[in-house]
Design a protein around this motif. Structure first.
Motif, PDB file in Angstrom:
ATOM      1  N   VAL A  65      24.731   2.533 -10.997  1.00  0.00           N
ATOM      2  CA  VAL A  65      24.742   3.507 -12.089  1.00  0.00           C
ATOM      3  C   VAL A  65      25.788   3.136 -13.127  1.00  0.00           C
ATOM      4  CG1 VAL A  65      25.076   5.938 -12.679  1.00  0.00           C
ATOM      5  CG2 VAL A  65      23.847   5.326 -10.584  1.00  0.00           C
ATOM      6  N   ASN A  66      26.965   2.764 -12.665  1.00  0.00           N
ATOM      7  CA  ASN A  66      28.036   2.397 -13.594  1.00  0.00           C
ATOM      8  C   ASN A  66      27.708   1.116 -14.355  1.00  0.00           C
ATOM      9  OD1 ASN A  66      29.522   4.624 -12.784  1.00  0.00           O
ATOM     10  ND2 ASN A  66      30.655   3.494 -11.220  1.00  0.00           N
ATOM     11  N   LEU A  72      24.313  -0.178 -21.304  1.00  0.00           N
ATOM     12  CA  LEU A  72      23.719   0.612 -22.380  1.00  0.00           C
ATOM     13  C   LEU A  72      24.753   1.373 -23.205  1.00  0.00           C
ATOM     14  CD1 LEU A  72      20.631   2.127 -20.495  1.00  0.00           C
ATOM     15  CD2 LEU A  72      20.771   0.009 -21.822  1.00  0.00           C
ATOM     16  N   ARG A  73      26.011   1.012 -23.078  1.00  0.00           N
ATOM     17  CA  ARG A  73      27.077   1.801 -23.699  1.00  0.00           C
ATOM     18  C   ARG A  73      26.962   1.890 -25.211  1.00  0.00           C
ATOM     19  NH1 ARG A  73      29.090  -3.029 -22.092  1.00  0.00           N
ATOM     20  NH2 ARG A  73      30.250  -4.324 -23.574  1.00  0.00           N
ATOM     21  N   ASN A  74      26.326   0.927 -25.844  1.00  0.00           N
ATOM     22  CA  ASN A  74      26.185   0.957 -27.301  1.00  0.00           C
ATOM     23  C   ASN A  74      24.820   1.476 -27.751  1.00  0.00           C
ATOM     24  OD1 ASN A  74      28.785  -0.165 -27.764  1.00  0.00           O
ATOM     25  ND2 ASN A  74      27.976  -2.205 -27.313  1.00  0.00           N
ATOM     26  N   LEU A 116      22.298  13.829 -10.649  1.00  0.00           N
ATOM     27  CA  LEU A 116      23.582  14.222 -11.248  1.00  0.00           C
ATOM     28  C   LEU A 116      24.428  13.001 -11.583  1.00  0.00           C
ATOM     29  CD1 LEU A 116      24.514  17.204 -11.719  1.00  0.00           C
ATOM     30  CD2 LEU A 116      22.566  16.960 -10.177  1.00  0.00           C
ATOM     31  N   ARG A 117      24.388  11.989 -10.715  1.00  0.00           N
ATOM     32  CA  ARG A 117      25.166  10.771 -10.955  1.00  0.00           C
ATOM     33  C   ARG A 117      24.692  10.067 -12.238  1.00  0.00           C
ATOM     34  NH1 ARG A 117      24.972   8.821  -6.082  1.00  0.00           N
ATOM     35  NH2 ARG A 117      27.126   9.281  -5.518  1.00  0.00           N
ATOM     36  N   VAL A 118      23.379   9.956 -12.400  1.00  0.00           N
ATOM     37  CA  VAL A 118      22.832   9.299 -13.592  1.00  0.00           C
ATOM     38  C   VAL A 118      23.127  10.120 -14.843  1.00  0.00           C
ATOM     39  CG1 VAL A 118      20.676   8.620 -14.729  1.00  0.00           C
ATOM     40  CG2 VAL A 118      21.057   8.043 -12.320  1.00  0.00           C
ATOM     41  N   THR A 119      22.947  11.419 -14.754  1.00  0.00           N
ATOM     42  CA  THR A 119      23.183  12.279 -15.915  1.00  0.00           C
ATOM     43  C   THR A 119      24.635  12.191 -16.366  1.00  0.00           C
ATOM     44  OG1 THR A 119      21.399  13.775 -15.253  1.00  0.00           O
ATOM     45  CG2 THR A 119      23.075  14.660 -16.749  1.00  0.00           C
TER      46      THR A 119
END
Length: 233
Positions: A65-66, A72-74, A116-119
């Motif tokens: 997930v991290n 995709l941070r940008n 919840l982890r993905v969100t």
């Protein structure tokens, strides 16, 4: 600009139908699954639609997930569809004597904690988008009001916990302008649903997409069937 959608569990069933329909509508699609190298149908779909990119993601693994969040941070994610789910039970397992607690815990890790982890990890990308919507694919079996049979303990309880959690998340995210929808796709003719199911993914995904298109913040935190009917908790 082309809107963006991210779909978890996108290699088969409802997941690949979400990917197909959004790609055909001209959306950019981030399609995630646990084993992209083995997802032949998804790879073929991505080959025919240049707007689809395939990403590895096991929603039970924080490192996965991290890593996706860093990748995709940008980007912005207009609609985050938490579609990945797990159903392990056999219908003959209907009593306390037959419960397998390891399977129950795994079902919670996928159906509740994974969403919840993905969100949480992708919240900044959703906040950076124009539409700002998180979707959780649940089931009417997670409605305590609608429990009428002593079966599917793992699945029902994991989805009831998902519903309660996403209701809370909707209250936290509302001040940020991020909406939350909880959707029931019905009993579908997929590998999970089996051949006797009365609904087809092409129809139920189209129905859920109509709910998404009509969304406004009055709907945040609410629980709907794919046909638009609201479900009691």
């Amino acid at each position: 600009m082309m809107p963006n959608v991210l779909v978890t569990g996108s290699n088969r069933g409802l997941g690949i139908e979400w990917v197909r329909q959004y790609a055909e509508e001209g959306w950019r699609v981030f399609a995630t699954c646990r084993h992209p190298a083995e997802a032949d149908d998804l790879k073929a779909l991505a080959h025919s639609h240049r707007s689809i990119t395939v990403h590895r993601l096991d929603i039970t693994k924080p490192d996965d997930v991290n890593a996706l969040a860093r990748e995709l941070r940008n980007e912005s994610i207009d609609v985050l569809i938490n579609n990945a789910g797990l159903y392990l039970e056999k219908y003959e397992e209907v009593s306390l004597d037959n419960l397998r607690f390891d399977d129950w815990e795994l079902t919670f890790r996928v159906n509740t904690l994974g969403c919840l982890r993905v969100t949480r990890a992708l919240k900044p990308m959703v906040a950076a988008s124009a539409r700002r919507l998180v979707v959780a694919i649940s089931t009417h079996m997670g409605s305590i009001t609608e429990i009428e049979t002593a079966d599917a303990f793992y699945y029902r309880s994991s989805k009831a916990a998902l519903n309660a959690s996403m209701k809370g998340v909707s209250l936290e995210l509302k001040p940020l302008g991020i909406g939350v929808l909880i959707l029931h796709p019905g009993w579908n003719n997929t590998r999970m649903g089996g051949p006797d199911a009365p609904f087809r993914p092409v129809d139920t995904v189209a129905g859920m997409r109509r709910i998404i298109e009509r969304f406004d913040m009055r709907h945040t935190g609410r629980f709907f069937r794919f046909n638009g009917e609201e479900i009691p908790w």
